[in-house]
Write an enzyme that holds these catalytic residues in place. Structure first.
Site, short mmCIF file in Angstrom:
data_model
loop_
_atom_site.label_atom_id
_atom_site.label_comp_id
_atom_site.label_asym_id
_atom_site.label_seq_id
_atom_site.Cartn_x
_atom_site.Cartn_y
_atom_site.Cartn_z
CG ASP A 105 18.45 37.06 -2.76
OD1 ASP A 105 17.66 37.94 -2.33
OD2 ASP A 105 19.35 36.57 -2.06
CB SER A 163 24.33 33.62 -0.05
OG SER A 163 23.15 32.83 -0.02
CD GLU A 202 20.62 42.58 -0.81
OE1 GLU A 202 21.39 43.56 -0.87
OE2 GLU A 202 21.02 41.40 -0.78
CD GLU A 238 22.37 39.79 5.94
OE1 GLU A 238 21.65 39.74 4.93
OE2 GLU A 238 23.54 39.33 5.98
O1 KIV Z 1 21.50 35.61 -0.23
C1 KIV Z 1 21.13 35.20 0.89
O2 KIV Z 1 21.41 34.07 1.29
C2 KIV Z 1 20.35 36.10 1.71
C3 KIV Z 1 20.18 35.73 3.15
C4 KIV Z 1 21.42 36.05 3.86
C5 KIV Z 1 19.00 36.38 3.77
O3 KIV Z 1 19.92 37.12 1.27
#
Ligand code: KIV
Length: 272
Positions: free
Chosen positions: A81, A43, A113, A180
């Site tokens: 991530d 994000s 994911e 989510e």
């Molecule tokens: O990228 C992110 O911030 C996320 C959260 C929304 C869990 O994956």
């Protein structure tokens, strides 16, 4: 003491896990003592770099965010991530990318994911020594390509698929799972059936912990606000007000004042 995977797993059923995103050194220093997990989410591509979604985020960008956060943390666990397509091609490139995040950017775990289809890949990472947090329900990296930002677990079929995915991810060795935008009922069912903690975002309060995007909860990101976000502060207006005052002071000659100014000695000045 630094928070470990075992500590996070041990919190299940005892204390809710507090997780939040961060993408830079200064923020990490502010939040480190207050949360269990700092997620360097992709994000960051949206809130830090202005991308429309998380698809364009690169490994280099994630490495930069992670390095800053790692410098500012003393205690919290850092999960990074893995960006879109950094873990989809094959086991070798996935391992290389995950190692870069752990080895060069000092993170403690990676997040991926995907459901059952990702379980073999997750097992490879775990076997290689890298802790993995899984992420099901709304998967932002592919949501825009497939279904949009919809709620998951509204039907029996969708619920059964989520339960099957969650079990497969647990069996593959994931140490926790982000849920989510999953309905409360299904998130509760998954949380009760798994031995690893679930971390909810938009999935109700029956999850074992919660994660939120820091720019959303602080009221910094104004492009849109998901329904599940609670604003704990309105920093955008505080920042605008501060910048307005600064601009006024500069224009009126009030800033810098004498206390912000350096002077030569009178003697030196006279000789000049
Ligand atoms: O990228 C992110 O911030 C996320 C959260 C929304 C869990 O994956």
């Amino acid at each position: 003491m630094k928070i470990t995977v075992d500590y996070i797993k041990g919190l299940k059923g005892k204390k809710k896990i507090v997780a939040i995103t961060a993408y830079d050194y200064t923020t990490a220093t502010l939040i480190d003592e207050l949360v269990d997990i700092i997620l360097v989410g992709d994000s960051g591509g949206m809130v830090m770099l202005g991308y429309d979604n998380t698809i364009p985020v690169s490994m280099d960008e994630m490495l930069l965010f992670c390095k800053g956060v790692a410098k500012g943390r003393k205690r919290a666990m850092i999960v990074a991530d893995m960006p879109f397509m950094s873990y989809h091609i094959d086991d070798t490139s996935t391992l290389k990318n995950a190692f870069k995040l752990v080895k060069y950017a000092n993170v403690d775990a990676v997040k991926i994911e995907g459901g059952k289809e990702m379980s073999d890949r997750i097992k490879r990472l775990v076997d290689a020594g890298i802790p993995v947090m899984a992420h099901i329900g709304l998967k932002p990296q592919t949501a825009t390509l497939w279904h949009g930002y919809k709620v998951h677990g509204l039907t029996k079929d969708s619920a059964l698929k989520l339960l099957e995915d969650a079990k497969a991810l647990e069996d593959a060795g994931a140490f926790s799972i982000v849920l989510e935008q999953v309905t409360y009922e299904v998130a509760k069912m998954i949380s009760e059936r798994l031995s690893i903690p679930t971390i909810g975002i938009g999935s109700g309060n029956a999850c074992d912990g919660q994660i939120i995007v820091i720019h959303d909860m602080l009221g910094l990101y104004e492009k849109f606000k998901p329904r599940f976000v609670k604003r704990y502060a309105e920093l955008a207006s505080i920042i605008r007000d501060a910048i307005k005052l600064y601009a006024e002071d500069v224009i009126n000659g009030k800033f810098p004042a004498d206390e912000h100014t350096f002077h030569m000695s009178e003697e030196e000045y006279k000789s000049l």
